[in-house]
Motif scaffolding. Structure first.
Motif, short mmCIF file in Angstrom:
data_model
loop_
_atom_site.label_atom_id
_atom_site.label_comp_id
_atom_site.label_asym_id
_atom_site.label_seq_id
_atom_site.Cartn_x
_atom_site.Cartn_y
_atom_site.Cartn_z
N VAL A 32 0.83 -1.20 0.00
CA VAL A 32 0.00 0.00 0.00
C VAL A 32 0.87 1.26 0.00
O VAL A 32 1.90 1.31 0.68
N ALA A 33 0.43 2.27 -0.77
CA ALA A 33 1.09 3.57 -0.79
C ALA A 33 0.07 4.67 -0.58
O ALA A 33 -1.05 4.60 -1.10
N GLY A 34 0.45 5.68 0.17
CA GLY A 34 -0.35 6.89 0.29
C GLY A 34 0.41 8.05 -0.33
O GLY A 34 1.59 8.26 -0.03
N ASN A 35 -0.25 8.78 -1.23
CA ASN A 35 0.41 9.87 -1.95
C ASN A 35 -0.21 11.20 -1.55
O ASN A 35 -1.43 11.37 -1.59
N PHE A 36 0.65 12.17 -1.16
CA PHE A 36 0.20 13.46 -0.64
C PHE A 36 -0.03 14.50 -1.74
O PHE A 36 -0.48 15.61 -1.44
N GLN A 37 0.24 14.16 -3.02
CA GLN A 37 0.22 15.15 -4.09
C GLN A 37 -0.94 15.00 -5.06
O GLN A 37 -0.89 15.53 -6.17
N LEU A 38 -2.00 14.31 -4.69
CA LEU A 38 -3.05 13.97 -5.65
C LEU A 38 -4.33 14.77 -5.48
O LEU A 38 -5.30 14.55 -6.20
N ASP A 39 -4.38 15.69 -4.55
CA ASP A 39 -5.57 16.50 -4.30
C ASP A 39 -5.27 17.94 -4.72
O ASP A 39 -4.90 18.78 -3.91
N TYR A 40 -5.44 18.23 -6.02
CA TYR A 40 -5.07 19.55 -6.51
C TYR A 40 -6.11 20.17 -7.43
O TYR A 40 -5.82 21.13 -8.15
N GLU A 41 -7.32 19.65 -7.44
CA GLU A 41 -8.40 20.33 -8.17
C GLU A 41 -8.77 21.63 -7.46
O GLU A 41 -8.86 21.68 -6.24
N GLN A 42 -9.02 22.67 -8.25
CA GLN A 42 -9.49 23.93 -7.68
C GLN A 42 -11.00 23.89 -7.48
O GLN A 42 -11.72 23.35 -8.33
N PRO A 43 -11.49 24.44 -6.36
CA PRO A 43 -12.94 24.51 -6.17
C PRO A 43 -13.61 25.30 -7.30
O PRO A 43 -13.01 26.23 -7.87
N GLN A 44 -14.84 24.93 -7.62
CA GLN A 44 -15.55 25.62 -8.69
C GLN A 44 -15.70 27.11 -8.44
O GLN A 44 -15.74 27.91 -9.38
N SER A 45 -15.77 27.52 -7.18
CA SER A 45 -15.91 28.95 -6.85
C SER A 45 -14.64 29.74 -7.16
O SER A 45 -14.68 30.97 -7.18
N GLU A 46 -13.52 29.06 -7.40
CA GLU A 46 -12.25 29.75 -7.61
C GLU A 46 -11.78 29.71 -9.06
O GLU A 46 -10.67 30.16 -9.36
N VAL A 47 -12.61 29.17 -9.95
CA VAL A 47 -12.21 29.10 -11.36
C VAL A 47 -13.23 29.86 -12.21
O VAL A 47 -14.37 30.08 -11.79
N PRO A 48 -12.83 30.29 -13.40
CA PRO A 48 -13.78 31.02 -14.27
C PRO A 48 -14.97 30.14 -14.65
O PRO A 48 -14.88 28.92 -14.70
N GLY A 49 -16.08 30.78 -14.93
CA GLY A 49 -17.24 30.07 -15.43
C GLY A 49 -16.94 29.37 -16.74
O GLY A 49 -16.21 29.90 -17.58
N GLY A 50 -17.48 28.17 -16.91
CA GLY A 50 -17.22 27.42 -18.12
C GLY A 50 -15.97 26.57 -18.07
O GLY A 50 -15.58 26.00 -19.08
N PHE A 51 -15.33 26.49 -16.88
CA PHE A 51 -14.14 25.65 -16.74
C PHE A 51 -14.42 24.57 -15.71
O PHE A 51 -14.87 24.84 -14.60
N VAL A 52 -14.17 23.33 -16.08
CA VAL A 52 -14.33 22.19 -15.19
C VAL A 52 -13.08 21.33 -15.30
O VAL A 52 -12.59 21.08 -16.41
N SER A 53 -12.54 20.87 -14.16
CA SER A 53 -11.34 20.05 -14.19
C SER A 53 -11.53 18.79 -13.35
O SER A 53 -12.27 18.80 -12.36
N PHE A 54 -10.87 17.73 -13.79
CA PHE A 54 -10.87 16.47 -13.06
C PHE A 54 -9.41 16.02 -12.95
O PHE A 54 -8.82 15.55 -13.93
N TYR A 55 -8.83 16.20 -11.77
CA TYR A 55 -7.43 15.90 -11.53
C TYR A 55 -7.24 14.87 -10.41
O TYR A 55 -6.33 14.04 -10.47
N ASN A 56 -8.03 14.95 -9.36
CA ASN A 56 -7.75 14.24 -8.12
C ASN A 56 -7.80 12.72 -8.27
O ASN A 56 -8.62 12.18 -9.01
N LYS A 57 -6.94 12.07 -7.51
CA LYS A 57 -6.96 10.61 -7.38
C LYS A 57 -7.00 10.25 -5.90
O LYS A 57 -6.75 11.09 -5.03
N GLU A 213 6.16 13.28 -0.78
CA GLU A 213 5.52 12.66 -1.92
C GLU A 213 4.64 11.49 -1.51
O GLU A 213 3.43 11.49 -1.76
N SER A 214 5.22 10.47 -0.87
CA SER A 214 4.48 9.24 -0.59
C SER A 214 4.96 8.61 0.71
O SER A 214 6.09 8.86 1.17
#
Length: 225
Positions: A32-57, A213-214
């Motif tokens: 098992v590994a735990g990675n500290f660098q995988l939660d980096y999506e910006q909240p919708q309130s902090e990004v321009p309208g019309g932008f959606v991102s999917f980054y987190n694992k 990192e992990s």
């Protein structure tokens, strides 16, 4: 960086070559590994309208590795090289009307994050069962991501258009190669002939980023020859 680590490993071997007696080990581990660098999506309130991102694992994932080790006989020291592959998944489900005429729908889609890590290390045996280890590594991440834009910039010009980006950022296309150090411990509780079974834990710090990192916890099988 890869050439630097290989050179460092060769230097360690040369410096200890005066030891006439030695044994070698081939070790494998998976857990098992735990990675500290995988939660980096910006909240919708902090990004321009019309932008959606999917980054987190997911923080928890798996890691497996293989290492070659040189034990200096009549000494408590060992040196070696290793390769580890760490994998994390983020399952995405999303349904939303984007803009006036576009509906974005994602169902059970799995984004992956993979770290390929190459290391040189030093180990110190505290007892027959307990060892401490430390070393340097470089990591080649492979980061799968999805982004959705309306009114996107295409060829550096803002265009009334929709852009869907599905990509894997890695060392080849984004220069995502970093380096750092790790520390860890190994404890062996079973021995049969040249085989030993134990458990290993390591903490990786990506010094080039200044962040951890992990952290890993893996059963480990070692074979001495």
């Amino acid at each position: 960086m890869k050439k630097l680590l290989i050179s460092a490993c060769l230097l360690l071997f040369i410096l200890t070559a005066s030891q006439a007696q030695h044994t070698f080990e081939l070790n494998v581990n998976y857990g098992v590994a735990g990675n500290f660098q995988l939660d980096y999506e910006q909240p919708q309130s902090e990004v321009p309208g019309g932008f959606v991102s999917f980054y987190n694992k997911n923080f928890l994932g798996s890691i497996g590795g293989i290492e070659f080790q040189w034990n200096i006989k009549d000494s408590k020291a060992s040196i070696g090289v290793s390769y580890d592959r760490e994998s994390h998944i983020g399952e995405k489900n999303y349904s939303q009307l984007i803009g006036n005429d576009t509906y974005l729908k994602i169902i059970d889609f799995k984004l992956r994050h993979i770290n390929e890590m190459y290391s040189v290390f030093y180990k110190r045996r505290l007892s027959e069962k307990l060892l401490l280890t430390g070393g340097a590594f470089f990591v080649n991440p492979k980061m799968q991501e999805i982004e959705y834009f309306t009114n996107a910039f295409i060829n550096n010009t803002q265009t009334i258009a929709t852009l869907v980006s599905i990509q894997e950022r890695n060392g080849s296309n984004s220069n995502l190669v970093d380096a750092g150090f790790f520390i860890g411990a190994e404890y062996y509780f079973y021995k049969s002939g040249n085989f030993q079974l134990g458990i290993q834990s390591r903490l990786f710090h990506t010094t080039s980023l200044g962040e951890f990192e992990s952290i890993t916890l893996t059963p480990k099988l070692r074979y001495t020859f």
